[in-house]
Design an enzyme around this catalytic site. Structure first.
Site, PDB file in Angstrom:
ATOM      1  N   SER A   1       3.882  -5.011  -3.520  1.00  0.00           N
ATOM      2  CA  SER A   1       4.431  -4.756  -4.844  1.00  0.00           C
ATOM      3  C   SER A   1       5.294  -5.943  -5.248  1.00  0.00           C
ATOM      4  O   SER A   1       5.532  -6.858  -4.448  1.00  0.00           O
ATOM      5  CB  SER A   1       5.297  -3.486  -4.818  1.00  0.00           C
ATOM      6  OG  SER A   1       6.454  -3.719  -4.041  1.00  0.00           O
TER       7      SER A   1
ATOM      8  N   HIS B   1       1.268  -6.434  -7.222  1.00  0.00           N
ATOM      9  CA  HIS B   1       1.333  -5.578  -8.409  1.00  0.00           C
ATOM     10  C   HIS B   1       2.312  -6.187  -9.412  1.00  0.00           C
ATOM     11  O   HIS B   1       3.504  -6.279  -9.149  1.00  0.00           O
ATOM     12  CB  HIS B   1       1.813  -4.178  -8.034  1.00  0.00           C
ATOM     13  CG  HIS B   1       0.800  -3.381  -7.280  1.00  0.00           C
ATOM     14  ND1 HIS B   1       1.107  -2.176  -6.683  1.00  0.00           N
ATOM     15  CD2 HIS B   1      -0.509  -3.599  -7.034  1.00  0.00           C
ATOM     16  CE1 HIS B   1       0.033  -1.689  -6.103  1.00  0.00           C
ATOM     17  NE2 HIS B   1      -0.964  -2.540  -6.292  1.00  0.00           N
TER      18      HIS B   1
ATOM     19  N   ASP C   1      -2.188   2.299  -2.610  1.00  0.00           N
ATOM     20  CA  ASP C   1      -3.131   1.196  -2.764  1.00  0.00           C
ATOM     21  C   ASP C   1      -3.158   0.352  -1.486  1.00  0.00           C
ATOM     22  O   ASP C   1      -2.121  -0.102  -1.012  1.00  0.00           O
ATOM     23  CB  ASP C   1      -2.715   0.326  -3.953  1.00  0.00           C
ATOM     24  CG  ASP C   1      -3.771  -0.701  -4.337  1.00  0.00           C
ATOM     25  OD1 ASP C   1      -4.907  -0.588  -3.829  1.00  0.00           O
ATOM     26  OD2 ASP C   1      -3.457  -1.592  -5.147  1.00  0.00           O
TER      27      ASP C   1
END
Length: 221
Positions: free
Chosen positions: A82, A109, A200
């Site tokens: 992330s 992300h 994910d």
């Protein structure tokens, strides 16, 4: 580590705010999905710099030639994180040896509304060339490739392929890379998931393990 401090150029993380990962929560060791922590790795030289507690000294993976690897001569390491995992990414590359013989592909992300300066940030922590991936980009060992904003990325042979992300759907970008990495590179595939990515990457790691590759996750704080 504030991403807006003078030391680090701003990196938009608004899309990732709900994933609950901050840089201060990333002082943990990577863990193999089989349950083996890096703390269990063979002892070696002390880690350099500000490596997380328990971080094993970086060393080349002992890959054995495998005919099902499709002629691939070097390992490919996929890393998913992330926006809150930028600190862990920096520490990871900072503590790698200069010669790894591997290619690294990073999926982060990010907000689709802002440009990414991740490549610029990572260049501060490694002597390896760092570049934003482009469609049909052929991988080279000793290079780092980062995903551009608003893109989905996967492997096709030894090249990266990119496609535009739908504005109405956020795909599992890490799983997409890991699934293709497992299919194309099998025993020479490595998947690493840093904390803060939600689910994910979970299925992609399973695919890598199922095809004889190495899968690791960062141990939660």
């Amino acid at each position: 580590m504030s991403l807006d401090s003078p030391e680090d150029p701003p990196l938009d993380a608004s899309e990732d705010s709900s994933e609950g990962s901050s840089d201060d929560s990333l002082e943990d060791s990577p863990r193999d999905v089989s349950g083996r922590s890096s703390e269990d790795a063979p002892a070696g030289d002390a880690p350099a710099g500000d490596a997380p507690a328990g971080y094993a000294p970086a060393r080349p993976f002992a890959f054995q030639p495998a005919p099902e690897d499709g002629g691939q001569e070097f390992p490919v390491v996929g890393i998913g994180a992330s926006a809150g995992g930028v600190g862990a990414l920096r520490r990871f590359f900072r503590n790698l040896p200069g010669e790894t013989g591997m290619a690294f592909v990073v999926v982060l992300h990010l907000s689709p509304d802002h440009e990414s300066n991740l490549a610029e940030i990572l260049r501060r922590d490694t002597d390896m060339p760092v570049q934003e991936a482009t469609d049909e980009c052929a991988l080279e060992p000793g290079h780092i490739y980062v995903i551009p904003p608003q893109r989905e990325m996967w492997m096709e042979g030894s090249a990266l392929r990119l496609s535009a992300r739908s504005p109405n759907h956020r795909p599992n970008t890490i799983d997409a890379l890991f699934d293709s990495l497992a299919e194309e590179h099998r025993g020479r595939a490595v998947g690493i998931v840093l904390s803060g990515t939600g689910t994910d990457g979970t299925l992609g790691l399973r695919a890598i393990k199922a095809r004889g590759g190495i899968a690791m996750v960062q141990e939660p704080a």
